[in-house]
Design a protein around this motif. Structure first.
Motif, PDB file in Angstrom:
ATOM      1  N   VAL A   4       0.826  -1.218   0.000  1.00  0.00           N
ATOM      2  CA  VAL A   4       0.000   0.000   0.000  1.00  0.00           C
ATOM      3  C   VAL A   4       0.863   1.272   0.000  1.00  0.00           C
ATOM      4  N   ARG A   5       2.142   1.112  -0.269  1.00  0.00           N
ATOM      5  CA  ARG A   5       3.063   2.260  -0.382  1.00  0.00           C
ATOM      6  C   ARG A   5       3.110   3.078   0.906  1.00  0.00           C
TER       7      ARG A   5
ATOM      8  N   ARG B 114      -4.728   7.206   6.039  1.00  0.00           N
ATOM      9  CA  ARG B 114      -5.730   6.410   6.769  1.00  0.00           C
ATOM     10  C   ARG B 114      -6.350   5.359   5.845  1.00  0.00           C
ATOM     11  N   GLN B 115      -6.645   5.781   4.623  1.00  0.00           N
ATOM     12  CA  GLN B 115      -7.226   4.861   3.644  1.00  0.00           C
ATOM     13  C   GLN B 115      -6.287   3.694   3.375  1.00  0.00           C
ATOM     14  N   ARG B 116      -5.000   4.009   3.302  1.00  0.00           N
ATOM     15  CA  ARG B 116      -4.039   2.950   2.984  1.00  0.00           C
ATOM     16  C   ARG B 116      -3.789   2.031   4.175  1.00  0.00           C
ATOM     17  N   ILE B 117      -3.923   2.564   5.407  1.00  0.00           N
ATOM     18  CA  ILE B 117      -3.840   1.686   6.578  1.00  0.00           C
ATOM     19  C   ILE B 117      -5.029   0.728   6.570  1.00  0.00           C
ATOM     20  N   ALA B 118      -6.203   1.264   6.229  1.00  0.00           N
ATOM     21  CA  ALA B 118      -7.390   0.413   6.140  1.00  0.00           C
ATOM     22  C   ALA B 118      -7.195  -0.664   5.068  1.00  0.00           C
ATOM     23  N   LEU B 119      -6.580  -0.261   3.953  1.00  0.00           N
ATOM     24  CA  LEU B 119      -6.306  -1.217   2.873  1.00  0.00           C
ATOM     25  C   LEU B 119      -5.320  -2.287   3.332  1.00  0.00           C
ATOM     26  N   ALA B 120      -4.280  -1.851   4.047  1.00  0.00           N
ATOM     27  CA  ALA B 120      -3.264  -2.786   4.530  1.00  0.00           C
ATOM     28  C   ALA B 120      -3.913  -3.810   5.469  1.00  0.00           C
ATOM     29  N   ARG B 121      -4.788  -3.323   6.332  1.00  0.00           N
ATOM     30  CA  ARG B 121      -5.510  -4.184   7.256  1.00  0.00           C
ATOM     31  C   ARG B 121      -6.326  -5.223   6.483  1.00  0.00           C
ATOM     32  N   ALA B 122      -7.002  -4.766   5.440  1.00  0.00           N
ATOM     33  CA  ALA B 122      -7.833  -5.664   4.634  1.00  0.00           C
ATOM     34  C   ALA B 122      -6.958  -6.714   3.935  1.00  0.00           C
TER      35      ALA B 122
ATOM     36  N   GLU C 242      -4.719   9.976  -4.466  1.00  0.00           N
ATOM     37  CA  GLU C 242      -5.629   9.177  -5.271  1.00  0.00           C
ATOM     38  C   GLU C 242      -4.826   8.269  -6.197  1.00  0.00           C
ATOM     39  N   ALA C 243      -3.786   8.821  -6.789  1.00  0.00           N
ATOM     40  CA  ALA C 243      -2.951   8.027  -7.688  1.00  0.00           C
ATOM     41  C   ALA C 243      -2.309   6.865  -6.941  1.00  0.00           C
ATOM     42  N   ALA C 244      -1.872   7.111  -5.688  1.00  0.00           N
ATOM     43  CA  ALA C 244      -1.234   6.050  -4.902  1.00  0.00           C
ATOM     44  C   ALA C 244      -2.234   4.936  -4.592  1.00  0.00           C
ATOM     45  N   VAL C 245      -3.470   5.310  -4.245  1.00  0.00           N
ATOM     46  CA  VAL C 245      -4.477   4.292  -3.939  1.00  0.00           C
ATOM     47  C   VAL C 245      -4.865   3.533  -5.213  1.00  0.00           C
TER      48      VAL C 245
ATOM     49  N   ILE D 154      -4.724  -0.490  -6.002  1.00  0.00           N
ATOM     50  CA  ILE D 154      -5.845  -1.258  -6.546  1.00  0.00           C
ATOM     51  C   ILE D 154      -5.390  -2.019  -7.781  1.00  0.00           C
ATOM     52  N   ARG D 155      -4.626  -1.315  -8.629  1.00  0.00           N
ATOM     53  CA  ARG D 155      -4.157  -1.938  -9.858  1.00  0.00           C
ATOM     54  C   ARG D 155      -3.256  -3.131  -9.565  1.00  0.00           C
ATOM     55  N   SER D 156      -2.341  -2.951  -8.614  1.00  0.00           N
ATOM     56  CA  SER D 156      -1.397  -4.039  -8.357  1.00  0.00           C
ATOM     57  C   SER D 156      -2.116  -5.213  -7.682  1.00  0.00           C
ATOM     58  N   ARG D 157      -3.068  -4.900  -6.827  1.00  0.00           N
ATOM     59  CA  ARG D 157      -3.857  -5.958  -6.196  1.00  0.00           C
ATOM     60  C   ARG D 157      -4.696  -6.714  -7.238  1.00  0.00           C
ATOM     61  N   ALA D 158      -5.268  -5.977  -8.198  1.00  0.00           N
ATOM     62  CA  ALA D 158      -6.152  -6.573  -9.205  1.00  0.00           C
ATOM     63  C   ALA D 158      -5.391  -7.506 -10.148  1.00  0.00           C
TER      64      ALA D 158
END
Ligand code: ADP
Ligand code: ADP
Length: 228
Positions: A118-119, A145-153, A175-178, A182-186
């Protein structure tokens, strides 16, 4: 077999209530980014509630890995999904504590890996105490905060990652980082996002446009612009 499939699913909030979602048919492939787009009230959140099994359909059925939901317990369904809400708060404590909420048994290496995914590695290095540094909501940007939530998920190693308005309140750079996450996860797993605007999901592999509880169109960003 799609990881997730909705077959003619309808939902209503309470007996006799009007349908919030009507006859939705959708197959989510094991890899790639599926985006659900539509205005407020279109039924996007209801669709997530059905997938997370917070709501039972009044008609149609949902399948996970080709098996109907009724063959699974609620816990079995949720264990395979991770849901990131809009504006997930960080809890008071350290970054490590925030991440371990998702999975208390996660190893040091797993923590480092999801932070890299999540960078957030640079953020960790900048914290006094690193992973064990105290977080303070006041010193975290919305994107962090969004990326911590993503990391948790991601720590939950879900088969499907569900994101609600992942980039709604973020500035361009975050937004670009998130989007990048998403792209790398997908590339290796299924990601389903919900968004108001088509412009935030330009590179989704499949965009589903909802309106008044129904799917009105589906295609890539390019295809949808052509038919508009
Ligand atoms: P979206 O997420 O696209 O904004 P929702 O799924 O929240 O749309 O809403 C779809 C429809 O269901 C709307 O008509 C909304 O008013 C209704 N609805 C949503 N949540 C509830 C609820 N808890 N109780 C009753 N109706 C609801
Ligand atoms: P339970 O389902 O009994 O709450 P879990 O071990 O599945 O227990 O969940 C642990 C924590 O993760 C809880 O705080 C729960 O709210 C949260 N959680 C459960 N399912 C999901 C999910 N699919 N996505 C994100 N968080 C979840």
């Amino acid at each position: 077999v799609p990881v997730l499939e909705l077959r003619g699913v309808s939902a209503a909030y309470g007996p006799g209530a009007a349908h919030a979602v009507t006859g939705v048919r959708l197959a989510v492939p094991r890899r790639g980014h599926t985006a659900i787009v539509g205005p407020s009230g279109a039924g996007k959140t209801t669709l997530f509630s059905l997938v997370l099994r917070f709501l039972e359909p009044v008609d149609g059925e949902l399948l996970l890995n080709g098996r109907p939901y009724r063959d699974y317990s609620h816990c079995e369904v949720r264990a395979r999904l991770a849901y990131v809400e809009q504006d997930t708060p960080v809890v008071p404590g350290t970054l490590r504590e925030n991440l371990l909420l998702a999975r208390p048994d996660a190893s040091e290496e797993e923590l480092r890996r999801v932070l890299r995914d999540v960078r957030l590695t640079e953020k960790v290095d900048s914290l006094d105490g690193g992973l064990d540094g105290q977080l303070s909501s006041a010193h975290m940007s919305g994107g962090e905060r969004q990326r911590i939530a993503l990391a948790r998920a991601l720590l939950r190693t879900p088969e499907v990652l569900l994101l609600d308005e992942a980039t709604a309140q973020l500035d361009g750079l975050t937004e670009a980082a998130v989007q990048d996450c998403i792209r790398s996860r997908a590339a290796t797993g299924a990601v389903v996002t919900v968004a108001h605007r088509l412009s935030t999901v330009v590179d989704a592999d499949l965009i589903v446009v909802m309106e008044a509880g129904r799917i009105r169109a589906r295609g890539t960003h390019g295809e949808l612009l052509e038919t508009d």
